[in-house]
Motif scaffolding. Sequence first.
Motif, PDB file in Angstrom:
ATOM      1  N   ALA A 296      14.404 -15.473  -0.077  1.00  0.00           N
ATOM      2  CA  ALA A 296      15.358 -15.838  -0.294  1.00  0.00           C
ATOM      3  C   ALA A 296      16.375 -16.390  -0.680  1.00  0.00           C
ATOM      4  CB  ALA A 296      16.357 -14.349   1.163  1.00  0.00           C
TER       5      ALA A 296
ATOM      6  N   TYR B  92      20.699 -13.104   6.549  1.00  0.00           N
ATOM      7  CA  TYR B  92      20.056 -12.279   6.975  1.00  0.00           C
ATOM      8  C   TYR B  92      19.177 -12.487   7.800  1.00  0.00           C
ATOM      9  CZ  TYR B  92      18.431  -8.089   8.313  1.00  0.00           C
ATOM     10  OH  TYR B  92      17.754  -6.833   9.379  1.00  0.00           O
ATOM     11  N   LEU B  93      18.227 -12.918   6.911  1.00  0.00           N
ATOM     12  CA  LEU B  93      16.445 -13.810   6.684  1.00  0.00           C
ATOM     13  C   LEU B  93      16.801 -15.190   7.156  1.00  0.00           C
ATOM     14  CD1 LEU B  93      15.118 -11.599   3.801  1.00  0.00           C
ATOM     15  CD2 LEU B  93      15.132 -11.223   5.696  1.00  0.00           C
ATOM     16  N   SER B  94      17.626 -15.572   8.099  1.00  0.00           N
ATOM     17  CA  SER B  94      17.233 -17.491   7.721  1.00  0.00           C
ATOM     18  C   SER B  94      16.160 -17.603   9.166  1.00  0.00           C
ATOM     19  CB  SER B  94      18.473 -17.936   7.770  1.00  0.00           C
ATOM     20  OG  SER B  94      19.412 -17.471   8.849  1.00  0.00           O
ATOM     21  N   ASP B  95      16.004 -17.184   9.506  1.00  0.00           N
ATOM     22  CA  ASP B  95      15.014 -17.100  10.682  1.00  0.00           C
ATOM     23  C   ASP B  95      14.175 -17.160  10.261  1.00  0.00           C
ATOM     24  OD1 ASP B  95      17.539 -18.893  12.529  1.00  0.00           O
ATOM     25  OD2 ASP B  95      17.917 -16.646  13.278  1.00  0.00           O
ATOM     26  N   LYS B  96      14.011 -16.212   9.841  1.00  0.00           N
ATOM     27  CA  LYS B  96      12.652 -16.193   8.922  1.00  0.00           C
ATOM     28  C   LYS B  96      11.905 -16.446   7.930  1.00  0.00           C
ATOM     29  CE  LYS B  96      13.266 -11.612  10.812  1.00  0.00           C
ATOM     30  NZ  LYS B  96      13.722  -9.724   9.831  1.00  0.00           N
ATOM     31  N   LYS B  97      10.845 -17.042   7.668  1.00  0.00           N
ATOM     32  CA  LYS B  97      10.185 -17.419   6.690  1.00  0.00           C
ATOM     33  C   LYS B  97      10.458 -17.102   5.315  1.00  0.00           C
ATOM     34  CE  LYS B  97       5.996 -19.207   9.196  1.00  0.00           C
ATOM     35  NZ  LYS B  97       3.842 -19.186   9.021  1.00  0.00           N
ATOM     36  N   SER B  98      10.381 -15.432   5.320  1.00  0.00           N
ATOM     37  CA  SER B  98      11.404 -15.127   3.801  1.00  0.00           C
ATOM     38  C   SER B  98      12.587 -15.406   3.518  1.00  0.00           C
ATOM     39  CB  SER B  98      10.955 -13.082   4.163  1.00  0.00           C
ATOM     40  OG  SER B  98      12.105 -13.378   4.948  1.00  0.00           O
ATOM     41  N   GLY B  99      12.924 -15.997   4.632  1.00  0.00           N
ATOM     42  CA  GLY B  99      14.302 -16.445   4.117  1.00  0.00           C
ATOM     43  C   GLY B  99      14.587 -18.242   3.209  1.00  0.00           C
TER      44      GLY B  99
ATOM     45  N   LEU C 197      21.766 -11.969   1.838  1.00  0.00           N
ATOM     46  CA  LEU C 197      20.130 -11.806   2.402  1.00  0.00           C
ATOM     47  C   LEU C 197      19.592 -13.001   2.980  1.00  0.00           C
ATOM     48  CD1 LEU C 197      17.967 -10.131   2.309  1.00  0.00           C
ATOM     49  CD2 LEU C 197      17.592 -11.144   0.007  1.00  0.00           C
TER      50      LEU C 197
END
Length: 217
Positions: free
Chosen positions: A78, A68-75, A65
């Motif tokens: 996570a 997968y989210l590392s390029d988004k703020k939600s990363g 996860l």
Amino acid sequence: MNRSIEIFSHSSSRLSTYKVLRNTYLLLSITVAFSATVATVSSLCQLPFLGAIPTLIGFYTLLFLVNYLSDKKSGILATFALTGFMGYAIAPLISIMLAVNSSSIILALSGTAMVFFCCSIYSLKTNRNLSFLSSVLISGSIALLICTISNMILNMSALSMTISIMFIIFSSVAIIWEINNIIFGGEKNYIRATVSLYVSIYNIFSSFLGIFGGIKK
């Protein structure tokens, strides 16, 4: 004109590298503190032990996860979920160490901090590109896997101690490689870099706990 463009490009690259390093160390310090807090609270509250299989499933699910989210703020959220989960997972081991010999935790923390500090200083001071260490890490991971499986069958204390030492060496090399990878532009995502360094720190700390706990028995 071309020389000016080259200098500007080099300066921009150094600035980008510095930003990734700064964000990585900042997020790493916060997540390590968060993980330690979760581990302490879970240990004091004596929350139930997850077990090896649920821990592995949870770790790899959250790791996927994060990537997968590392390029988004939600990363970032996570990342906190992963580090908090790992803090909860190690809480039973900390509870055992507190009951048997609390000084082993202090020794493990001190050893982990010293290893990370030395690896960081070396990575920041060296001017060499250490990308060749990736092949060393692949070979080391295979050796560790074989030794770990062997110890599951043989269950030898001497082998367990050897595996702990191997994990410390392997994770130290991983820290050096990861920081060097940031410096030379191979890793430009501070979330992925943070998780990589956190996992290495986690392995070093848990390995030191195993070593100091084994010595005191």
